[in-house]
Write a protein that holds these residues in place. Structure first.
Motif, short mmCIF file in Angstrom:
data_model
loop_
_atom_site.label_atom_id
_atom_site.label_comp_id
_atom_site.label_asym_id
_atom_site.label_seq_id
_atom_site.Cartn_x
_atom_site.Cartn_y
_atom_site.Cartn_z
N LEU A 212 22.18 -0.29 15.60
CA LEU A 212 22.05 0.31 13.97
C LEU A 212 20.45 -0.01 13.79
O LEU A 212 19.91 -1.04 14.17
N PRO A 213 20.08 0.74 12.85
CA PRO A 213 18.86 0.58 12.40
C PRO A 213 18.65 -0.87 11.31
O PRO A 213 20.00 -1.03 10.73
N GLU A 214 17.74 -1.46 11.17
CA GLU A 214 17.25 -2.47 10.30
C GLU A 214 17.52 -2.06 8.88
O GLU A 214 16.89 -1.02 8.64
N PRO A 215 18.34 -2.64 7.99
CA PRO A 215 18.39 -2.38 6.81
C PRO A 215 17.14 -2.45 6.02
O PRO A 215 16.33 -3.71 6.45
N PRO A 216 16.90 -2.00 4.84
CA PRO A 216 15.86 -2.15 3.85
C PRO A 216 15.68 -3.68 3.47
O PRO A 216 16.81 -4.37 3.43
N ALA A 217 14.62 -4.38 3.03
CA ALA A 217 14.43 -5.47 2.61
C ALA A 217 15.42 -5.53 1.15
O ALA A 217 15.73 -4.57 0.43
N GLN A 218 15.81 -7.05 0.80
CA GLN A 218 16.54 -7.00 -0.49
C GLN A 218 15.59 -6.48 -1.70
O GLN A 218 14.47 -6.54 -1.63
N PRO A 219 16.40 -5.97 -2.72
CA PRO A 219 15.49 -5.40 -3.73
C PRO A 219 14.60 -6.30 -4.39
O PRO A 219 14.99 -7.47 -4.89
N GLU A 220 13.78 -5.88 -5.11
CA GLU A 220 12.88 -6.71 -5.75
C GLU A 220 12.98 -6.58 -7.39
O GLU A 220 13.01 -5.51 -7.73
N MET A 221 13.53 -7.60 -7.97
CA MET A 221 13.92 -7.57 -9.30
C MET A 221 12.88 -8.37 -10.15
O MET A 221 11.87 -9.10 -9.61
N MET A 222 12.85 -8.14 -11.49
CA MET A 222 11.78 -8.83 -12.45
C MET A 222 12.68 -9.43 -13.39
O MET A 222 13.68 -9.19 -13.97
N GLU A 223 11.86 -10.64 -13.96
CA GLU A 223 12.39 -11.38 -15.21
C GLU A 223 11.50 -10.54 -16.50
O GLU A 223 10.42 -10.36 -16.49
N LEU A 224 12.24 -10.83 -17.62
CA LEU A 224 11.66 -10.65 -18.80
C LEU A 224 11.61 -11.64 -19.75
O LEU A 224 12.79 -12.26 -19.97
N PRO A 225 10.60 -12.13 -20.65
CA PRO A 225 10.82 -13.14 -21.38
C PRO A 225 11.67 -12.53 -22.77
O PRO A 225 11.87 -11.68 -22.86
N PRO A 226 12.40 -13.74 -23.28
CA PRO A 226 13.32 -13.04 -24.55
C PRO A 226 12.54 -12.13 -25.49
O PRO A 226 11.44 -12.23 -26.03
N ILE A 227 13.38 -11.12 -25.65
CA ILE A 227 12.99 -10.02 -26.42
C ILE A 227 13.34 -10.32 -28.06
O ILE A 227 14.73 -10.81 -27.99
N THR A 228 12.83 -10.16 -29.03
CA THR A 228 13.03 -10.36 -30.22
C THR A 228 13.27 -8.97 -31.10
O THR A 228 12.64 -8.10 -30.54
#
Length: 780
Positions: free
Chosen positions: A362-378
């Motif tokens: 089997l081919p190697e799977p892609p890396a885990q997805p890169e997620m981002m954080e956002l500071p609190p939105i007012t």
């Protein structure tokens, strides 16, 4: 000479015809013939095995299709399976949309680029926990139209849709160098009806428009599902979440030798509002997957990647009561909602690699997805939903939203009432959740989940405005209840027993938020409110929007894209926001809260699951009021055999009954709990009774905190779900009782009991059955 992977597999298949090989890659550009013999699927005459995973194009952002196909392939799949969704492609009669994320042709071409074959399930009915099972709401304009029938008002547009999408699929058939190898005929019809002519009309279209693919039906493994859903000469697929061996044994009993394919292998489950996130046993799923691979069964993991039911596209179920689905369609799949590879993924991948052995790495799977954080939105701007109303429709009586050309969103019924008057406001045929205002002040609410269609209100002296604001929370997508899914209020509406008339009706389909007139001024009264804020992003990535800071119930848009619904009761507490929906620099977010909530929103890297109690609709662990069946109403007692197999029990003589009480005296594991996956009752001829009108009258307890195991799950046609007595925080002991109302007095000859499938605890040993034409007497 260097042999291609395709050549190696065909050679291996030729040398060992009794052991079909996995399919070769689909991107060789050649034309092939896909067919069957009595026991196998054949590629150019050689036995092959399909290893498939389900993924739905509208539930996955288009920019992620390629990535998700790579993850599916790296798990060991050689095929991807998808439904086609009529209601998003024809949102209005004759107006078609195949753009952007709805471009299934490009989705299929992208799968082929990844080397995957494709199985299509074009509908027009798809179930799929999708709004109305894929049917467009505009079908329901006529009050008495029946979907999934030969009613020409349904059948003509349904067949026109099917012909159109099949004509678009035609160039993508395997015989023309495309990746499509199979097409499903209708969907799980055996769980619904028995009109073979109706199903055959679907088959006729597929055979005419897609002659190069293998048609198949797809149904559960119960006797009646196989009998009602299959067609002569058409491959029958089996759907289940466990018990693969028994499913195919029962299929062979009915259909003889046939290529063995699993239409849906439920390796997780979907979630309902107010209920815990479903899980399931990876060990149990893996055991069945291994059995299928080793016993010439082609599996289809449902879901390999679930994704998100963006916008208003979530469906709902009937489990003795209305139960709408959450926005998230993670499903507990091996590839999670945002693309994360889970432990379930790694387990399945190893099992499939072991099956391939040295034939293919089997081919190697892609890396885990890169997620981002956002500071609190007012949020600094607001707009009241009722502050700038659309043009109303005037009707003497209330009408459902479909009668006014609306399918999704909200609808407002406004009338004037002379007071003083105090009493029950009854909204007959209200679906699904209503909020009632008097002169702009909220006075009550009603929720279909709790079978509520009324609330008490007070009207002072003089002339006053009464508003009833109703939300379509998602149409039922499975079972006979699908026929009653007209939204809003069909009426009549009465106050203290007197009919209200002369309504102004306002439609809020909420297709977009671009024209909403925001300001810094707080809207008057308690009306639903749109809140607008802005946030900056330098490098857009996927994120989850955490809605726990003060928000109650509503909808979120980011840059005009509807992410879906939120509700503080959970279990879903964060909405998936794809990076594709964001842009570098300034971004807009709009939150509609219909229950008066407000707060901030922040971006987090992982999904959040929590269940909270709705103080207005307190969760309880007892359904109905206790009853005490009399000794003379006992019609049967006995002991269930140990194990997970379905058991059929015959009464000594037929009984006339509407109310049935099942009493669990003890369990095989000697524990305090009782659990039932499915109950079916048999008529005098031994046939299964329809369950559309059934309801649960009483259950001494059910678990709704530690897991979703409510009493209504004994009649949802899904063997992987079950009623389970309470175990979180309390463990009431035997005896346990569940009481069903079958809707009318009927002659019963026996019943079928399906134990919980995933593990032993709660499986009933000794039991009693009581029956009565009239309600059982209340317990003292």
């Amino acid at each position: 000479m260097k042999l291609s992977f395709f050549s190696v597999l065909l050679l291996a298949g030729h040398l060992c015809a009794a052991a079909p090989m996995p399919l070769p890659e689909s991107n060789d550009g050649a034309r092939h013939v896909f067919s069957t013999n009595q026991e196998n699927f054949l590629m150019d005459g050689k036995p092959v095995k399909i290893i498939s995973g389900e993924m739905h194009y509208p539930r996955v952002p288009r920019q992620h299709w390629k990535d998700r196909f790579q993850r599916i392939k790296a798990m060991g799949m050689n095929t991807v399976c998808t439904y086609l969704f009529w209601n998003v492609h024809e949102p209005e009669p004759g107006k078609w949309d195949f753009s952007g994320n709805l471009d299934f042709v490009e989705f299929i071409k992208e799968a082929q680029k990844a080397g995957l074959w494709v199985i299509v399930r074009p509908g027009p009915y798809v179930c799929a926990e999708w709004e109305f099972g894929g049917f467009p709401g505009w079908l329901l304009k006529d009050e008495d139209l029946k979907v999934r029938s030969q009613d020409p008002r349904f059948l003509e547009p349904a067949m026109a849709y099917l012909k159109k999408v099949c004509s678009m699929l035609e160039p993508l058939q395997i015989t023309k160098g495309g990746p499509i190898i199979m097409a499903q005929v209708e969907n799980e019809y055996g769980s619904y009806g028995s009109d073979k002519d109706y199903v055959k009309k679907h088959l006729d279209v597929i055979r005419k428009e897609l002659p190069g693919v293998v048609p198949f039906t797809s149904d559960g493994p119960n006797d009646w599902m196989i009998k009602n859903g299959t067609l002569p000469g058409v491959v029958p697929a089996m759907n289940f979440g466990g018990g693969a061996k028994g499913a195919f044994a029962n299929l062979e009993k009915h259909k003889g030798k046939t290529p063995r394919i699993n239409g849906e292998f439920w390796v997780g489950w979907f979630d309902h509002w107010g209920k815990p996130k479903n899980g399931g046993s990876t060990e149990g799923f893996n055991r069945d997957l291994k059995w299928m691979l080793e016993n010439n069964v082609s599996p289809n993991l449902f879901m390999a990647h679930g994704g998100t039911s963006f916008g208003f596209m979530n469906g709902a179920n009937w489990e003795g009561a209305y139960t709408p689905d959450v926005t998230n369609y993670d499903y507990g799949a091996p590839i999670s909602e945002n693309g994360t590879l889970t432990d379930r993924y790694r387990t399945f991948r190893q099992t499939i690699q072991d099956y391939y052995g040295d034939t293919y790495k089997l081919p190697e799977p892609p890396a885990q997805p890169e997620m981002m954080e956002l500071p609190p939105i007012t949020f600094t701007e607001t707009a009241g939903m009722f502050s700038r109303l659309p043009q109303p429709v005037i009707r003497k009586e209330p009408v459902h939203m479909e009668a006014l050309g609306q399918s999704l969103g909200f609808i407002l019924y406004r009338t004037k009432v002379n007071g003083p008057v105090k009493g029950e406001l009854k909204m007959n045929n209200m679906q699904d959740r209503a909020i009632v205002y008097v002169d702009g002040k909220r006075q009550g609410a009603a929720d279909r989940r709790y079978k509520q269609d009324s609330c008490d209100i007070v009207i002072p002296s003089g002339l006053h405005t009464v508003d009833i604001f109703v939300e379509n929370m998602g149409r039922i997508n499975f079972g006979g209840q699908i026929q009653g899914e007209r939204k809003g209020i069909r009426g009549p509406i009465t106050l203290d027993g007197k009919k209200l008339e002369n309504f102004l009706i306002y439609n809020f389909p909420c297709k977009g938020v671009e024209l909403i007139p925001f300001s810094g001024k707080k809207p008057a009264g308690d009306q639903p409110v749109f809140h607008r804020g802005y946030f900056n992003v330098s490098n857009p990535k996927d994120t989850y929007l955490d809605m726990r800071d003060g928000w109650k119930k509503g909808v979120v848009w980011v840059n005009g894209r509807n992410l879906g619904r939120f509700w503080f009761i959970g279990s879903q507490q964060a909405l998936y926001c794809p990076g594709e929906y964001l842009k570098p620099g300034k971004n807009e977010i709009v939150v509609l809260d219909v229950d008066g909530g407000s707060g901030t929103v922040k971006g987090v890297k992982e999904a959040i699951y929590e269940v909270n109690r709705d103080p207005a609709m307190a969760d309880v662990f007892r359904v109905g009021k206790p009853v005490a069946p009399a000794a003379g109403q006992l019609v049967h007692k006995g002991s269930f055999a140990k194990g997970a197999d379905q058991q059929e029990i015959k009464f000594r003589a037929p009984v006339q009954a509407r109310y049935i009480a099942i009493v669990s005296k003890n369990a095989h594991d000697n524990g305090p709990h009782a659990a039932i996956a499915e109950l079916n009752f048999l008529d005098a001829s031994g046939n299964l009774l329809p369950r559309e009108q059934w309801s649960v009258v009483y259950a001494d307890s059910h678990e709704t905190t530690g897991e979703a195991a409510q009493a209504g799950l004994v009649m949802d046609n899904q063997p992987t779900t079950y009623w389970h007595t309470k175990w979180q925080g309390d463990n009431p002991r035997h005896p346990h009782m569940i009481v069903l109302d079958l809707g009318k007095v009927q002659k019963l000859s026996g019943f079928r009991y399906l134990p919980r499938q995933d593990r032993e605890n709660g499986r009933i040993k000794d039991y009693e059955v009581y029956a009565s034409p009239k309600p059982f007497k209340p317990a003292k």
